[in-house]
Design an enzyme around this catalytic site. Structure first.
Site, PDB file in Angstrom:
ATOM      1  N   CYS A 234      -1.650   2.671 -37.315  1.00  0.00           N
ATOM      2  CA  CYS A 234      -0.281   2.180 -37.472  1.00  0.00           C
ATOM      3  C   CYS A 234       0.140   1.470 -36.191  1.00  0.00           C
ATOM      4  CB  CYS A 234       0.663   3.339 -37.765  1.00  0.00           C
ATOM      5  SG  CYS A 234       2.405   2.890 -37.620  1.00  0.00           S
TER       6      CYS A 234
ATOM      7  N   GLU B 264     -10.298  -8.149 -35.127  1.00  0.00           N
ATOM      8  CA  GLU B 264      -9.726  -8.675 -36.370  1.00  0.00           C
ATOM      9  C   GLU B 264      -8.455  -7.917 -36.759  1.00  0.00           C
ATOM     10  OE1 GLU B 264     -12.998  -8.446 -39.117  1.00  0.00           O
ATOM     11  OE2 GLU B 264     -13.859 -10.344 -38.429  1.00  0.00           O
TER      12      GLU B 264
ATOM     13  N   CYS C 272       1.426  -1.652 -42.583  1.00  0.00           N
ATOM     14  CA  CYS C 272       1.734  -0.232 -42.693  1.00  0.00           C
ATOM     15  C   CYS C 272       3.167  -0.075 -43.183  1.00  0.00           C
ATOM     16  CB  CYS C 272       1.542   0.461 -41.348  1.00  0.00           C
ATOM     17  SG  CYS C 272       1.847   2.240 -41.363  1.00  0.00           S
TER      18      CYS C 272
ATOM     19  N   CYS D 234       4.816   3.173 -43.114  1.00  0.00           N
ATOM     20  CA  CYS D 234       5.153   4.552 -42.783  1.00  0.00           C
ATOM     21  C   CYS D 234       6.585   4.660 -42.270  1.00  0.00           C
ATOM     22  CB  CYS D 234       4.175   5.090 -41.744  1.00  0.00           C
ATOM     23  SG  CYS D 234       4.394   4.373 -40.094  1.00  0.00           S
TER      24      CYS D 234
ATOM     25  N   CYS E  75       7.175   2.757 -39.053  1.00  0.00           N
ATOM     26  CA  CYS E  75       7.362   1.325 -39.293  1.00  0.00           C
ATOM     27  C   CYS E  75       8.728   1.050 -39.901  1.00  0.00           C
ATOM     28  CB  CYS E  75       6.249   0.793 -40.200  1.00  0.00           C
ATOM     29  SG  CYS E  75       4.652   0.617 -39.364  1.00  0.00           S
TER      30      CYS E  75
ATOM     31  N   GLU F  99     -17.384 -15.006 -33.769  1.00  0.00           N
ATOM     32  CA  GLU F  99     -18.334 -14.486 -34.744  1.00  0.00           C
ATOM     33  C   GLU F  99     -18.704 -15.570 -35.749  1.00  0.00           C
ATOM     34  OE1 GLU F  99     -17.346 -10.898 -36.826  1.00  0.00           O
ATOM     35  OE2 GLU F  99     -16.493  -9.925 -35.056  1.00  0.00           O
TER      36      GLU F  99
ATOM     37  N   GLU G 296     -22.386  -2.366 -42.960  1.00  0.00           N
ATOM     38  CA  GLU G 296     -22.824  -3.711 -42.564  1.00  0.00           C
ATOM     39  C   GLU G 296     -24.329  -3.812 -42.312  1.00  0.00           C
ATOM     40  OE1 GLU G 296     -18.850  -5.574 -40.500  1.00  0.00           O
ATOM     41  OE2 GLU G 296     -20.050  -4.213 -39.276  1.00  0.00           O
TER      42      GLU G 296
ATOM     43  N   HIS H  17     -25.797  -7.138 -43.236  1.00  0.00           N
ATOM     44  CA  HIS H  17     -25.231  -8.363 -42.673  1.00  0.00           C
ATOM     45  C   HIS H  17     -26.280  -9.049 -41.806  1.00  0.00           C
ATOM     46  CE1 HIS H  17     -22.571 -11.140 -40.576  1.00  0.00           C
ATOM     47  NE2 HIS H  17     -21.579 -10.775 -41.370  1.00  0.00           N
TER      48      HIS H  17
END
Length: 791
Positions: free
Chosen positions: A221, A256, A261, A263, A266, A413, A461, A464
């Site tokens: 959060c 990223e 959120c 909650c 928030c 990336e 992953e 990947h």
């Protein structure tokens, strides 16, 4: 009416770190939205914020004594070797605004001034006995950088009372011994289990109102005081230990950043954010048009985040669209607040190295233009889908360059062969990875980095793509392609670093308009804001005309440097945008707006008097109605006025939306509707003389041919031209004023050879092979030529 007493107490408890206005940075330390005596102006309201609105810094109090205990060796410092990673102008004083001219960028290079070629390496997932072999293979592939510590929080802080940097020390020592640069992540992209267990408020509550437990990643959060405290403390510890290492290239905060959120923390923070923005509940009610469906509020304490158990409708929309958009603005600011918390913890120990976080092109959940003002260098993750066109990917690079105020960026990336998370994880054909890497460099990337350097044995992953595959062999196709590109970048990459783009076209992208289009119940599901922008970018890209992607609040002086301004579906015209556009056109600029542009104000209310609202006068027309076009319906536009290019008796297809236009403001028709509609023969595309300039309005969603015809007329009138090349060949130039040269990247995006006769590059140097080019050029499948010319 203001806060209730209970709400005020709740607000004081969480000490929300981020306000919806801009941040100021002084001497590397955070001063969050210090409202001065004159009052600060909100970019969303244009009104002064109330006095006394300064929040407390979430890390104002130091961690408790237990946080000072460590295992591992002494702080991991090395003296600098005289290679400064940042320019002197980047000493952290005040972040550059996108409304000011592009400021000098930090120079991102590997040790020895090498072009950064590397990516994510996760040695903690492997037995230490394998590390040396990994490094040897990566060295032979030309890799010179590793991004480390991305998801290691549980390892380096096994509980709240201690840190353990022993393994990370050994990883850093190994990289330094082999002269690798490293990008050091703060590990805060995934919570350790002990944090979720001890501090349940650190996990998110989802749209359905469910408080999550420990699991996955990107799970914190952004308004949890415990998360902010622990994340800031960890970032500071890392900077204290590694900030002086001479092989450190940059800091990588979290990973990223995204998600929302709902909650209680928030909710309370959102109410504080709203009161700071609007000042009174009466002002909020007016802005939100809250009398709709009896939504008038008597107190800020009554306002809830718009989710499935309150006022949300379908995940994106809400009963009051202004509430939905404000919550998205607030959550974007909250996520940025977590970045700022960690950034400032790092700056307390390291005033030199650039700090970034990896962005995700047109990601819906964050207003990246606001974020860019707080980042030393933009970095982003590029994962084209099978259907992604070269033009679409070029747009994303240009958007990221624009978020960075026109400065070079990091390709943090990409994949050397395939992803593992798309609907269909298609392999990149031989040569395509190289071509797309050079496309990134051509559009402003000063690094080429992969996820990942070594394929994982387990976890989500594990399939990947990577430089080192599960097979671990160096005679595999992907490893060979990486090694070949690494050799080229080792030989020539340093020449690519720091180049600038000079563009005659500015194209506006606006996250508020993105959120506004999401909230319109009238539009067909296929109407997607980023798609509309990319589609109007494409005709310029096909002509090899450089484009800068800019925010809607670009400074008028900077805007005056462009010849064309494009505003595709710029739904929300916030204060000053109308005047900005009219001043640009009146002074001789050429403006192109498209259907849905200019229709809403900053609170997502309709601008009355007829569409396109804020752009009605400059475009000299009025859109009276809008028709939604179902699949299969025959709706076309025909360019028959003699003013347009590409006239076709059959016309160009219209989909999704068609606006019914009245020419009652001086505009002339450029194209008219045809097909099975009652409004056939009425204007679909218009052009209007305004002052010394011209304004176009495309009143429908046109197909590729229709957009090409409109843009052809726009660039002809504006006197803008590009290099004419064969269809699959992209031509992009980066300029290097300090050394008086330009580098032009010629990229064949086809899987077949392409011949180009009578090129403009005869007699120029081909950088990659040192030859002198003739008049004709043959590009291999996915072939690349880099041409040196005088600036």
């Amino acid at each position: 009416m203001g806060f209730s007493a209970s709400h005020r107490a709740a607000a004081d408890t969480f000490n929300h770190p981020f306000d919806e206005d801009n941040l100021d940075v002084h001497n590397g330390h955070q001063e969050l939205n210090r409202f001065n005596a004159e009052g600060a102006t909100s970019p969303h309201t244009g009104t002064a914020a109330p006095d006394g609105a300064t929040p407390n810094h979430p890390n104002a109090s130091p961690p408790h004594a237990g946080h000072n205990a460590e295992t591992g060796r002494r702080p991991h410092h090395r003296h600098r070797k005289g290679v400064r990673i940042m320019t002197d102008t980047m000493a952290h004083t005040q972040p550059a605004s996108p409304a000011s001219p592009a400021s000098p960028a930090p120079t991102i290079t590997a040790p020895g001034g090498r072009f950064v070629f590397g990516g994510d390496w996760n040695p903690e997932q492997w037995d230490e006995s394998t590390w040396a072999d990994d490094i040897a293979k990566l060295e032979r592939a030309g890799i010179n950088e590793a991004t480390i510590n991305v998801f290691s929080w549980a390892l380096i802080q096994p509980d709240e009372s201690r840190y353990d940097f022993a393994m990370l020390d050994r990883i850093v020592d190994l990289l330094v011994a082999h002269d690798f640069g490293f990008v050091l992540a703060t590990s805060t992209g995934a919570l350790p289990a002990w944090i979720a267990q001890r501090y349940p408020d650190t996990t998110r509550t989802d749209y359905e109102g469910r408080r999550h437990r420990f699991g996955v990643r990107h799970n914190a959060c952004p308004n949890s005081p415990n998360f902010l405290r622990l994340a800031g403390a960890l970032a500071g510890k890392l900077a204290e230990r590694y900030g002086a290492n001479d092989h450190l290239i940059a800091w990588h905060i979290s990973n990223e950043l995204g998600g929302r959120c709902y909650c209680d923390n928030c909710a309370a923070a959102f109410r504080v954010w709203l009161e700071r923005k609007y000042g009174s509940i009466e002002a909020l009610n007016r802005a939100w048009n809250a009398n709709f469906w009896s939504h008038t509020y008597a107190d800020f304490a009554q306002i809830l985040p718009p989710n499935a158990i309150s006022d949300g409708l379908d995940g994106e929309r809400a009963t009051l669209s202004a509430c939905s958009i404000d919550y998205k603005r607030f959550q974007s600011d909250s996520l940025l607040g977590t970045y700022v918390t960690e950034r400032d913890a790092i700056r307390a120990f390291d005033a030199m190295h650039p700090i970034t976080t990896n962005l995700m092109d047109t990601y819906e959940g964050a207003d990246y233009f606001r974020w860019g003002r707080e980042m030393d260098v933009i970095s982003w993750d590029d994962y084209p889908f099978p259907h992604t066109t070269p033009s679409d990917n070029a747009f994303k690079h240009d958007l990221m360059r624009g978020v960075g105020d026109g400065r070079p960026f990091m390709l943090m990336e990409s994949t050397p062969n395939q992803t593992n998370w798309q609907e269909c994880n298609v392999l990149r054909a031989p040569g395509r990875m190289r071509a797309e890497s050079y496309q990134a460099v051509a559009h402003g990337a000063d690094t080429v980095q992969y996820f990942q350097l070594k394929q994982s044995r387990g976890g989500f992953e594990k399939y990947h793509g990577a430089v080192i595959s599960h097979g671990g062999r160096e005679d595999e196709r992907v490893y060979g392609e990486v090694r070949a590109l690494g050799g080229e970048l080792a030989a020539h990459g340093a020449r690519f670093v720091g180049g600038l783009t000079e563009a005659p076209v500015a194209l506006m992208f606006d996250w508020d308009s993105y959120w506004s289009t999401e909230n319109i119940s009238l539009l067909p599901k296929g109407f997607d804001y980023p798609d509309q922008v990319r589609r109007w970018y494409a005709p310029f890209h096909h002509r090899n005309i450089a484009v800068d992607v800019v925010p809607e609040d670009i400074d008028a002086r900077r805007l005056a440097g462009y010849r064309v301004l494009v505003a595709p579906a710029l739904m929300m015209a916030k204060p000053g945008v109308r005047e900005l556009v009219e001043g640009f056109v009146r002074a001789g600029g050429t403006f192109l707006a498209t259907v849905m542009a200019g229709m809403h104000d900053e609170h997502d209310n309709v601008i009355l008097g007829g569409y396109p609202g804020a752009f009605r006068e400059v475009c000299g027309m009025r859109m009276e109605e809008m028709d939604m076009i179902p699949d299969g319906r025959d709706v076309r536009v025909v360019f028959g006025s003699g003013e347009g290019e590409g006239e076709d008796a059959d016309g160009s297809r219209v989909s999704l939306v068609a606006g019914l236009i009245k020419l009652d403001g001086g505009a002339r028709p450029l194209a008219a509707y045809a097909g099975d509609v009652f409004y056939r023969g009425t204007p679909a595309v218009t052009v209007n003389d305004f002052g010394a300039g011209t304004a176009y309005f495309a009143g429908a969603v046109l197909d590729e041919a229709g957009m090409d015809a409109v843009v052809g007329d726009v660039v002809r009138r504006a006197g803008v031209t590009g290099i004419v090349s064969p269809e699959p060949v992209e031509v992009v130039t980066r300029r290097y004023p300090s050394r008086g040269e330009s580098l032009t990247f010629v990229i064949n995006h086809a899987d077949t050879a392409t011949a180009w006769q009578d090129t403009p590059f005869a007699g120029c140097e081909s950088v990659l092979d040192g030859t002198v080019l003739g008049r004709d050029l043959v590009l291999e499948p996915y072939g690349v030529t880099v041409v040196r010319t005088a600036a």
